[in-house]
Design an enzyme around this catalytic site. Structure first.
Site, PDB file in Angstrom:
ATOM      1  N   GLY A  19      -0.015   1.563  -2.223  1.00  0.00           N
ATOM      2  CA  GLY A  19      -0.542   2.570  -1.312  1.00  0.00           C
ATOM      3  C   GLY A  19      -1.924   2.224  -0.803  1.00  0.00           C
ATOM      4  O   GLY A  19      -2.765   3.104  -0.601  1.00  0.00           O
ATOM      5  N   GLY A  20      -2.159   0.933  -0.536  1.00  0.00           N
ATOM      6  CA  GLY A  20      -3.508   0.475  -0.198  1.00  0.00           C
ATOM      7  C   GLY A  20      -3.871   0.528   1.262  1.00  0.00           C
ATOM      8  O   GLY A  20      -4.894  -0.064   1.661  1.00  0.00           O
ATOM      9  N   GLY A  21      -3.093   1.233   2.080  1.00  0.00           N
ATOM     10  CA  GLY A  21      -3.366   1.252   3.508  1.00  0.00           C
ATOM     11  C   GLY A  21      -3.846   2.578   4.055  1.00  0.00           C
ATOM     12  O   GLY A  21      -4.134   2.683   5.251  1.00  0.00           O
ATOM     13  N   SER A  22      -3.974   3.597   3.211  1.00  0.00           N
ATOM     14  CA  SER A  22      -4.421   4.902   3.697  1.00  0.00           C
ATOM     15  C   SER A  22      -5.117   5.664   2.578  1.00  0.00           C
ATOM     16  O   SER A  22      -4.927   5.369   1.391  1.00  0.00           O
ATOM     17  CB  SER A  22      -3.232   5.724   4.221  1.00  0.00           C
ATOM     18  OG  SER A  22      -2.307   5.987   3.175  1.00  0.00           O
ATOM     19  N   ASN A  95      -2.028   3.050  -7.406  1.00  0.00           N
ATOM     20  CA  ASN A  95      -2.704   4.162  -6.749  1.00  0.00           C
ATOM     21  C   ASN A  95      -1.746   5.113  -6.035  1.00  0.00           C
ATOM     22  O   ASN A  95      -1.986   6.315  -5.967  1.00  0.00           O
ATOM     23  CB  ASN A  95      -3.723   3.594  -5.743  1.00  0.00           C
ATOM     24  CG  ASN A  95      -4.041   4.563  -4.622  1.00  0.00           C
ATOM     25  OD1 ASN A  95      -4.771   5.532  -4.811  1.00  0.00           O
ATOM     26  ND2 ASN A  95      -3.477   4.299  -3.445  1.00  0.00           N
ATOM     27  N   SER A 147      -4.675  11.960 -12.772  1.00  0.00           N
ATOM     28  CA  SER A 147      -5.351  13.063 -12.095  1.00  0.00           C
ATOM     29  C   SER A 147      -5.796  14.067 -13.140  1.00  0.00           C
ATOM     30  O   SER A 147      -5.163  14.203 -14.197  1.00  0.00           O
ATOM     31  CB  SER A 147      -4.389  13.732 -11.107  1.00  0.00           C
ATOM     32  OG  SER A 147      -4.899  14.973 -10.661  1.00  0.00           O
ATOM     33  N   TYR A 160       4.598  16.442 -10.584  1.00  0.00           N
ATOM     34  CA  TYR A 160       3.419  15.590 -10.405  1.00  0.00           C
ATOM     35  C   TYR A 160       2.539  15.604 -11.652  1.00  0.00           C
ATOM     36  O   TYR A 160       2.136  14.547 -12.155  1.00  0.00           O
ATOM     37  CB  TYR A 160       2.643  16.073  -9.183  1.00  0.00           C
ATOM     38  CG  TYR A 160       1.354  15.346  -8.916  1.00  0.00           C
ATOM     39  CD1 TYR A 160       1.337  14.023  -8.467  1.00  0.00           C
ATOM     40  CD2 TYR A 160       0.117  15.995  -9.069  1.00  0.00           C
ATOM     41  CE1 TYR A 160       0.147  13.368  -8.204  1.00  0.00           C
ATOM     42  CE2 TYR A 160      -1.069  15.339  -8.802  1.00  0.00           C
ATOM     43  CZ  TYR A 160      -1.063  14.031  -8.373  1.00  0.00           C
ATOM     44  OH  TYR A 160      -2.240  13.370  -8.106  1.00  0.00           O
ATOM     45  N   THR A 162       3.342  16.383 -14.691  1.00  0.00           N
ATOM     46  CA  THR A 162       4.068  15.736 -15.790  1.00  0.00           C
ATOM     47  C   THR A 162       3.952  14.227 -15.690  1.00  0.00           C
ATOM     48  O   THR A 162       3.733  13.527 -16.698  1.00  0.00           O
ATOM     49  CB  THR A 162       5.546  16.155 -15.775  1.00  0.00           C
ATOM     50  OG1 THR A 162       5.634  17.574 -15.938  1.00  0.00           O
ATOM     51  CG2 THR A 162       6.325  15.485 -16.889  1.00  0.00           C
TER      52      THR A 162
END
Length: 257
Positions: A19-22, A95, A147, A160, A162
């Site tokens: 997920g490194g583009g946003s 991420n 988180s 999420y 969990t």
């Protein structure tokens, strides 16, 4: 001009980010490139514009590989492509996540599997894919994003939270198993970081004020706060830190406890 810490051992490191583009992921890609690392990242949306922006800024382009991380074979193939291009991956940052809100009583098996496949399964299988290369390279660092939402017992996204709790448990067990190979694993648990997505969907004035009231430090978190902590965990500066969960939340968890 604001300056940030330089972690010299990250220069030329082979880094892989999901997920490194946003959002926070884009800030992570930017941050590692700023350290001189060779960065590869995956994402579902086209990131060609972002790649061009990073190439212009840093003089080196990140490698973008389109990938749905819930497709384990595709994810592990992308990791193989990155290692081929940049050498064995010595830093993995898990991420990518999806914190779609939902009611516990409305969750069916399909939704549960979809959510955990993004928020937990992909983390494990990415770790599994990079560990052999890290062992061969003499070590490495893995940062798994969790988180503070599960620490606070937040309602409204049970699948999420969990998964977040599962990430910290997985991180500790893998740290124990692969510590003898000089592979460090730590979890990073951000608080409410005001990304564009958060501002658009949930960051209304009342919610922001209520959350800030829970923080010891009375400033909202921004992407750079998370980038700095990630760079620290990825670098040899934290060489004797493993199996830990680092909360970067302005002190919310301290107050909640």
């Amino acid at each position: 001009m604001t300056t940030y810490a330089t972690f010299h051992d990250l220069k030329d490191a082979s880094v892989f980010i999901t997920g490194g583009g946003s959002g926070i992921g884009a800030a992570l890609t930017d941050g590692f490139l700023g350290q001189g690392a060779k960065v590869a990242f995956v994402g579902r949306s086209d990131a060609s514009g972002f790649v061009a922006e990073m190439a212009a800024k840093h003089g080196a382009a990140p490698l973008f590989i389109p990938c749905n991380i819930t497709d384990t074979a595709a994810l592990q193939s992308a990791i193989g492509q990155a290692a081929e291009a940049h050498g064995p991956i010595t830093v993995l940052v898990n991420n990518a996540a999806n914190d779609k809100r939902h009611s516990a009583l409305d969750v069916d098996q399909e939704f549960w599997d979809w959510s955990t496949s993004i928020n937990l399964d992909a983390y494990f299988f990415a770790c599994q894919a990079v560990i052999p290369g890290m062992k061969a390279a003499g070590g490495g660092a893995i940062v798994n994003f969790s988180s503070i939402s599960y620490m606070m017992g937040n309602a409204g996204y049970i699948a999420y939270t969990t998964s977040n709790a599962g990430i910290t448990g997985m991180t500790r067990s893998l740290a124990r198993e692969f510590g003898p190979d000089n592979i460090r694993l730590n979890a990073l648990a951000p608080g409410w970081v005001l990304t564009d997505k958060q501002k658009e969907l949930w960051a209304d004035p009342a919610s922001l004020a209520a959350h800030l009231d829970k923080q010891c430090l009375k400033e909202h978190l921004v992407e750079q706060d998370v980038v700095d902590a990630t760079l620290f965990l990825a670098s040899n500066t934290s060489r004797m830190m493993t199996g830990q969960t680092l909360a970067v939340d302005g002190g919310v968890v301290t107050v909640a406890a």
